[in-house]
Design a protein around this motif. Structure first.
Motif, PDB file in Angstrom:
ATOM      1  N   LEU A 130      -3.344   0.966   4.495  1.00 14.48           N
ATOM      2  CA  LEU A 130      -3.978   2.195   4.429  1.00 14.48           C
ATOM      3  C   LEU A 130      -2.791   3.358   4.539  1.00 14.48           C
ATOM      4  CD1 LEU A 130      -7.179   1.763   6.384  1.00 14.48           C
ATOM      5  CD2 LEU A 130      -6.452   1.710   4.327  1.00 14.48           C
ATOM      6  N   VAL A 131      -1.617   3.086   5.191  1.00  9.87           N
ATOM      7  CA  VAL A 131      -0.391   3.613   4.824  1.00  9.87           C
ATOM      8  C   VAL A 131       0.447   4.600   3.247  1.00  9.87           C
ATOM      9  CG1 VAL A 131       1.911   4.908   6.027  1.00  9.87           C
ATOM     10  CG2 VAL A 131      -0.058   3.539   7.046  1.00  9.87           C
ATOM     11  N   ASN A 132       0.638   3.306   2.807  1.00 14.76           N
ATOM     12  CA  ASN A 132       1.423   3.910   1.442  1.00 14.76           C
ATOM     13  C   ASN A 132       0.447   3.210   0.759  1.00 14.76           C
ATOM     14  OD1 ASN A 132       2.930   3.738  -0.710  1.00 14.76           O
ATOM     15  ND2 ASN A 132       4.365   1.831  -0.025  1.00 14.76           N
TER      16      ASN A 132
END
Length: 127
Positions: A7-9
């Motif tokens: 969910l970050v990158n």
């Protein structure tokens, strides 16, 4: 397929690097032409708010349906490759293998002796 979703990158393969559109990429005031600082700061805040808000609203309204459509499209592409194209290529490989063998035999029997004879003829020429 990855076991967990990052969910970050969300672009690990950098396929959308061309979509860099932060405030600094879109709006810039050259030296000697500056607005009032509060206008510039509010413009920055408004740009980021509306860009984020409109993007999130668009993804809420359309993103899931579009993702489902692309999933179906790629499922269709996979289906055609697995059940049609790959077997067709295998059939062509088999059939063309026979033709290749026949062509090689014809060349070996008909063309190669002529080339060998010409080669022997020119082999004796010296400079």
């Amino acid at each position: 397929m990855a076991d967990s979703l990052d969910l970050v990158n969300r672009d690990p393969n950098n396929i959308n690097n061309h979509l860099q559109c932060s405030f600094e990429d879109v709006l810039a005031e050259p030296e000697g032409t500056h607005s009032i600082d509060c206008v510039w700061k509010l413009s920055y805040s408004c740009f980021n708010f509306w860009k984020g808000c409109c993007y999130k609203l668009s993804t809420i309204l359309c993103g899931i349906c579009i993702a489902a459509e692309w999933g179906c499209e790629f499922a269709g592409v996979s289906f055609y490759h697995i059940w049609f194209f790959t077997p067709c290529f295998k059939m062509l490989d088999l059939n063309c293998g026979c033709m290749k063998k026949m062509y090689n035999q014809c060349v070996s029997c008909c063309v190669e002796p002529c080339c060998m004879a010409c080669g022997q003829l020119f082999h004796n020429f010296k400079k």
